[in-house]
Design an enzyme around this catalytic site. Structure first.
Site, PDB file in Angstrom:
ATOM      1  N   GLU A 173      -8.153  -6.893 -15.287  1.00 44.66           N
ATOM      2  CA  GLU A 173      -7.966  -5.712 -16.138  1.00 44.66           C
ATOM      3  C   GLU A 173      -8.126  -4.394 -15.387  1.00 44.66           C
ATOM      4  O   GLU A 173      -7.424  -3.436 -15.668  1.00 44.66           O
ATOM      5  CB  GLU A 173      -8.957  -5.693 -17.313  1.00 44.66           C
ATOM      6  CG  GLU A 173      -9.493  -7.033 -17.775  1.00 44.66           C
ATOM      7  CD  GLU A 173      -8.532  -7.870 -18.581  1.00 44.66           C
ATOM      8  OE1 GLU A 173      -7.791  -7.311 -19.403  1.00 44.66           O
ATOM      9  OE2 GLU A 173      -8.504  -9.097 -18.383  1.00 44.66           O
TER      10      GLU A 173
ATOM     11  N   LYS B 274      -5.565 -11.315  -0.825  1.00 41.28           N
ATOM     12  CA  LYS B 274      -4.111 -11.294  -1.083  1.00 41.28           C
ATOM     13  C   LYS B 274      -3.833 -11.365  -2.583  1.00 41.28           C
ATOM     14  O   LYS B 274      -3.141 -10.512  -3.130  1.00 41.28           O
ATOM     15  CB  LYS B 274      -3.449 -12.477  -0.358  1.00 41.28           C
ATOM     16  CG  LYS B 274      -1.936 -12.344  -0.229  1.00 41.28           C
ATOM     17  CD  LYS B 274      -1.304 -13.627   0.304  1.00 41.28           C
ATOM     18  CE  LYS B 274      -1.355 -13.761   1.800  1.00 41.28           C
ATOM     19  NZ  LYS B 274      -0.257 -13.086   2.504  1.00 41.28           N
TER      20      LYS B 274
ATOM     21  N   ALA C 115     -12.234 -16.095 -12.821  1.00 34.32           N
ATOM     22  CA  ALA C 115     -12.671 -16.294 -11.436  1.00 34.32           C
ATOM     23  C   ALA C 115     -14.184 -16.456 -11.383  1.00 34.32           C
ATOM     24  O   ALA C 115     -14.710 -17.395 -10.778  1.00 34.32           O
ATOM     25  CB  ALA C 115     -12.232 -15.123 -10.567  1.00 34.32           C
TER      26      ALA C 115
ATOM     27  N   THR D 120      -2.738 -15.341 -12.068  1.00 32.16           N
ATOM     28  CA  THR D 120      -3.944 -14.697 -11.577  1.00 32.16           C
ATOM     29  C   THR D 120      -4.438 -15.287 -10.267  1.00 32.16           C
ATOM     30  O   THR D 120      -5.301 -14.709  -9.618  1.00 32.16           O
ATOM     31  CB  THR D 120      -5.035 -14.833 -12.645  1.00 32.16           C
ATOM     32  OG1 THR D 120      -4.921 -16.165 -13.207  1.00 32.16           O
ATOM     33  CG2 THR D 120      -4.814 -13.856 -13.765  1.00 32.16           C
TER      34      THR D 120
ATOM     35  N   LYS E 286     -16.692 -10.358  -9.772  1.00 34.67           N
ATOM     36  CA  LYS E 286     -16.706  -9.643 -11.055  1.00 34.67           C
ATOM     37  C   LYS E 286     -15.413  -9.782 -11.857  1.00 34.67           C
ATOM     38  O   LYS E 286     -15.406  -9.525 -13.055  1.00 34.67           O
ATOM     39  CB  LYS E 286     -16.956  -8.157 -10.812  1.00 34.67           C
ATOM     40  CG  LYS E 286     -18.402  -7.811 -10.482  1.00 34.67           C
ATOM     41  CD  LYS E 286     -18.510  -6.313 -10.314  1.00 34.67           C
ATOM     42  CE  LYS E 286     -19.942  -5.831 -10.281  1.00 34.67           C
ATOM     43  NZ  LYS E 286     -19.973  -4.366 -10.064  1.00 34.67           N
TER      44      LYS E 286
ATOM     45  N   ASN F 258     -10.173 -13.802  -2.474  1.00 37.04           N
ATOM     46  CA  ASN F 258      -8.879 -13.841  -1.791  1.00 37.04           C
ATOM     47  C   ASN F 258      -8.226 -12.466  -1.862  1.00 37.04           C
ATOM     48  O   ASN F 258      -7.650 -12.085  -2.878  1.00 37.04           O
ATOM     49  CB  ASN F 258      -7.979 -14.895  -2.449  1.00 37.04           C
ATOM     50  CG  ASN F 258      -6.672 -15.080  -1.703  1.00 37.04           C
ATOM     51  OD1 ASN F 258      -6.135 -14.142  -1.107  1.00 37.04           O
ATOM     52  ND2 ASN F 258      -6.155 -16.288  -1.721  1.00 37.04           N
TER      53      ASN F 258
ATOM     54  N   ILE G  31      -2.550 -17.816 -15.127  1.00 39.61           N
ATOM     55  CA  ILE G  31      -1.429 -17.106 -15.745  1.00 39.61           C
ATOM     56  C   ILE G  31      -0.788 -16.160 -14.728  1.00 39.61           C
ATOM     57  O   ILE G  31      -0.180 -15.154 -15.086  1.00 39.61           O
ATOM     58  CB  ILE G  31      -1.875 -16.346 -17.010  1.00 39.61           C
ATOM     59  CG1 ILE G  31      -3.009 -15.350 -16.701  1.00 39.61           C
ATOM     60  CG2 ILE G  31      -2.348 -17.319 -18.066  1.00 39.61           C
ATOM     61  CD1 ILE G  31      -3.358 -14.436 -17.868  1.00 39.61           C
TER      62      ILE G  31
END
Ligand code: FES
Ligand code: FES
Lengths: 174, 750
Positions: B711, B639, B515, B473, B707, B637, B471
């Site tokens: 959010e 970035k 993730a 992410t 983790k 990542n 989305i």
């Protein structure tokens, strides 16, 4: 004339050049440029609809080089104009420098506001505006990004601007 | 030679980037089919009551209109609550569009126009006439909280306030420094840039391909099957690209039901897209009233914490968040009492919005902690450090890791916190009142069950597939990175197929778990591949890998080799070739570790530092600097990870200063249902944001050490801004958002 009778009226003929291709179209007068682009006949859905009210910038395209919200333009008023949409700026294999900079700086997340941001940035650079960070922020404020990629978008634009300045200096020196 | 270390942890650009920046990535409302019909909803203009009469004749007569649906002619759909409950449904009765004449909230869809063109559907909808038997609206949380109640059915066990510990009341009474304050927060609307839309493409055999804006293709798929009585194979749901959602796409929306309903009824392909206005009549972050009572001793040690929250919900469902439990685990405190209640309103059911519960709870907790620091006369960062806790006191569990102390230290250093002068109003710079504020943030790091398939070809090409969603992410990119890392390839060799209900099972994308979960499933799939290759290799004559264990292996240059001596190994093409295989597949699965959960719990942490400059005369606030220091385990990542945090911070600034659904409580109607009057942060609002990821090793949070980041970026931001405004002006604001009018009233000398 009530709205139903109006609907039965003949369509209007317009000729638009979109991304270099001439289109002869027959359209109802209430069709916006945005809906025309995204609709079944042209299927240029790279131009996004975020509000339909001129409040978000997702639908930004270039008309004769100038950035506008395509949701606020009735297509029949654009006879004879040159429209450039995101599809006309570059392709995945051959990206415009602004598109490349957006990828490099992660200047997007969901990508939905992105075509509008890119078109707006391209016009901003052509206008000769956005010479400072503050000016970029101010003059890109018509393009909302709910994912909050603003700082990266400004970085991308500044990057292209700096490259252009360098090229300009090199050319001037030669 | 390829160095696989470069793949994991490197700031690679997104693999879906070129599609996104060129407008070639298709979103839900951008799939076409010849003869497709278009739907436009018509919505109620009262907040509560009944439809006395509805006249659709003019709309039906409008040129191009095919059919108008209301509660009177809606095709029969499933009627049981169960059939309507999606994967993340709430206690209560799920909303069913056009079920009957009842109006439950302003903007409820009460008719659907289907026409040959979008314009005809939209314009015809304006011709529908309705008479209502309206009831009194109830929309003001500050009024409705008088009738608050403990939700009879908890949404989740761990959302229940934890049991009280110690004696919070007595400790509060005995403490020398205390704060007793109420914080009010108006409702917020997600407003992803993409409008909710669904394109249903009907094939000749009647099966449906449904392009839906959702955070879970399988959730939409299963709901459609349940509601319409379809077999699983008759429907496929695709959400390959999602134009933002932030929680609003967790539960399927009425446009999905409308589009499928019309397609089945009319036997045509159908698209239904919402208007921006309709986007305000959905899932929203509920208005909340919170009371904090906190107390400390003269050293700034917390003696007592009490936190009570009342949140708005709808008439038909009990939406609930974990708002208060954070107050029992963020700092060390032995006397704690937490409580949570709901209040019914005539609004649509609220829903999860970026860091649901935490974004709200920390607004109050971190404001109150700042107030307490000033009461004690201590630097607010120092007070937070004094109350550092190394375990979860709520549940008496160990933490898998907690580098929050590094967040405080590195964040403060980057921000220059040591140059702050304590007194409010003491950092004026010309016309600007300058304020610096800080807050802590915590979010749970969870793993949800996930599956993924990975396939490796002899030439080193890899495909990864899972029903997971991206989305915005970065899911596409990190899954490619994980596969490349584990199979010794570069990322350009990997293609990722996600966003399709027919792919391996994945939960909805939410709660920052994608993730960790899908990433771990991909890693497990890669391990399966290595195991299969090893057992095949060991059957070959003169295999140099005889006796090797899978842990000893690596894949380099398309060869399965011993990690410590990559001269010893076999070409993957040879292993597959000698077994007449053209590729090898691994099916990875992960589940939360129940045994580990008895001892450990996992959280992400943050420290956010904010500089606010306020025009001394006009009260215009500008957030000129933000430093967000994050501890979230391993970063795959940097970035895309950084972008996740930037996005959270920006939304947090909106929450602090701008965003509120303005309701006329006399009519119960939302007045600012557009992007000009509901202000989301724009370019000009956003100045410098600096993101730091501190070192944090964690081998328990998830198999890949990740983790999650979706959010944590927003948590604490609102309070940090409020604290900075206090530091700038000396006025404490407890009603969010803190708009200019409120700031002006609180300016020195007003
Ligand atoms: S769609 Fe045109 S400005 Fe939003
Ligand atoms: S990238 Fe999602 S709205 Fe800008």
């Amino acid at each position: 004339m009530d709205i139903a009778t109006a609907h039965a009226q003949p369509k209007t003929r317009v000729a638009l050049t979109i991304n270099g291709h001439r289109h002869d179209l027959e359209i109802h007068p209430w069709v916006t440029l945005l809906d025309l682009l995204r609709g079944p006949s042209l299927q240029l859905s790279g131009t996004k609809k975020g509000c339909d009210h001129g409040q978000c910038g997702a639908c930004t395209v270039l008309i004769d080089g100038e950035r506008i919200n395509s949701c606020l333009k009735l297509a029949v008023t654009l006879d004879g104009t040159n429209v450039t949409t995101i599809e006309g700026l570059g392709t995945p294999d051959d990206m415009h420098p602004v598109q490349k900079a957006f990828v490099e700086h992660d200047a997007y997340q969901c990508g939905y506001c992105t075509p509008g941001q890119v078109c707006s940035a391209v016009a901003l650079l052509r206008e000769g505006h956005g010479r400072s960070r503050e000016e970029i922020r101010e003059m890109m404020s018509g393009n909302l990004c709910r994912c909050g990629a603003y700082t990266n978008i400004a970085d991308a634009i500044q990057d292209v601007m700096d490259q252009e300045v360098k090229v300009g200096m090199r050319e001037a020196a030669e | 030679m390829l160095n696989e270390k470069n793949v994991f942890g490197s700031p690679l650009p997104r693999i879906d980037g070129p599609l996104k920046v060129t407008g070639t990535a298709p979103y839900a409302a951008e799939y076409h089919d010849p003869g497709m019909l278009f739907g436009h909803a018509f919505y109620a203009t009262v907040a509560s009551g009944r439809i006395a009469s509805i006249d659709t004749s003019k709309a039906e007569a409008y040129p191009g209109v095919v059919k108008v649906y209301t509660h009177k002619n809606r095709p029969a759909l499933a009627s049981s609550d169960d059939a309507w409950k999606d994967e993340v449904a709430l206690p209560g009765h799920p909303f069913r569009p056009l079920e009957n004449d009842r109006i439950l909230y302003d903007g409820q869809p009460i008719a659907l126009v289907i026409a040959e063109t979008f314009e005809a559907a939209r314009d015809a909808a304006d011709l529908i006439r309705v008479d209502y038997a309206a009831d009194a609206p109830h929309t003001d949380i500050e009024v409705e909280q008088a009738k608050s109640y403990v939700p009879p059915e908890p949404r989740k066990e761990d959302f229940l306030p934890t049991d009280p510990r110690g004696d919070a009341e007595a400790a509060y009474d005995a403490a020398p420094f205390k704060i007793d304050a109420e914080y009010v927060q108006e409702g917020e609307h997600h407003n992803p840039m993409e409008l909710f839309g669904t394109s249903v493409i009907r094939s000749e055999d009647g099966t449906l391909t449904v392009y839906d804006k959702t955070q879970g293709s399988q959730n939409s798929h299963d709901l459609v099957c349940g509601v319409f009585g379809l077999k699983p194979e008759q429907v496929r749901v695709v959400n390959a690209y999602v134009g933002g959602a932030f929680g609003s796409g967790l539960r399927p929306k009425h446009q999905l039901i409308f589009a499928v309903m019309a397609s089945l009824d009319l036997k045509r392909s159908v698209r239904v897209e919402m208007s921006r206005r309709e986007m305000f009549y959905l899932t929203w972050r509920p208005a909340t009233v919170q009371r904090m009572q906190v107390a400390a001793d003269a050293d700034g040690r917390l003696m007592s914490v009490r936190h009570h929250a009342v949140q708005a919900t709808s008439l038909y469902e009990d939406y609930q968040e974990n708002v208060v439990n954070w107050s029992g685990l963020t700092y060390k405190c032995d006397n704690v009492r937490l409580s949570y209640e709901l209040a019914k309103t005539t609004m649509s059911t609220p829903g999860d919005m970026r860091a649901p519960g935490a974004a709200t709870g920390f607004l109050a907790l971190e404001s109150a902690i700042d107030e307490l620091a000033y009461e004690v006369g201590m630097d607010p960062l120092e007070l937070r450090g004094k109350n550092f806790v190394t375990y979860d006191q709520n549940d008496d569990l160990q933490l898998t890791s907690k580098a929050l102390d590094l967040c405080y230290r590195e964040g403060a250093e980057r921000f220059g916190w040591d140059k702050r002068s304590h007194e409010p109003g003491s950092m004026r710079d010309g016309q600007d009142l300058v304020g610096w504020g800080v807050a802590t943030g915590v979010w749970e790091a969870t793993l949800s069950p996930a599956e993924a398939k990975v396939r490796l070809f002899p030439d080193g090409k890899i495909t990864v597939s899972a029903a997971a969603s991206d989305i915005g992410t970065g899911t596409y990119t990190i899954l490619a990175q994980i596969a490349a890392q584990n199979l010794g390839q570069t990322i350009d060799r990997v293609s990722v197929l996600i966003g399709d209900s027919s792919l391996p099972k994945t939960a909805v994308e939410g709660g920052s778990w994608t993730a960790a979960s899908s990433g771990s499933a991909v890693q497990a799939g890669c391990l399966e591949i290595k195991k299969t290759l090893l057992s095949l290799a060991q059957k070959m004559d003169n295999s140099p890998l005889k006796g090797a264990a899978v842990e000893d292996l690596a894949i380099r240059d398309n060869r399965l080799v011993l990690d410590r001596n990559d001269q010893l190994g076999l070409a993957i093409a040879d292993i597959l070739g000698s077994n007449e295989m053209s590729s090898v597949e691994g099916h990875g699965k992960v589940e939360p570790d129940q045994e580990q959960a008895k001892k450990y719990i996992s959280y992400t942490h943050s420290a956010v530092f904010v500089e606010v400059r306020i025009d001394a005369e006009l009260g215009v606030p500008r957030v000129t600097r933000v430093v967000s220091a994050i501890a979230a385990g391993k970063i795959i990542n940097p970035k895309t990870a950084r972008s996740q945090i930037l996005g959270g911070v920006v939304m947090g600034l909106g929450m602090a200063l701008h965003e509120e659904g303005m309701i006329d409580h006399r009519t119960g109607r939302i007045m600012n249902h557009n992007l000009a009057e509901y202000h989301v942060p724009a370019h000009a609002d956003i100045h410098d944001i600096d993101v730091i990821f501190v070192e944090e090793e964690d081998d328990k949070a998830s198999p890949i050490g990740v983790k999650g980041l979706g959010e944590i970026g927003i948590v604490g931001v609102g309070a940090a801004v409020a604290n900075a405004i206090f530091h700038a002006t000396g006025t404490r604001h407890r009603h969010f958002p803190i708009t200019i009018d409120k700031i002006m009233e609180g300016l020195p000398g007003q």
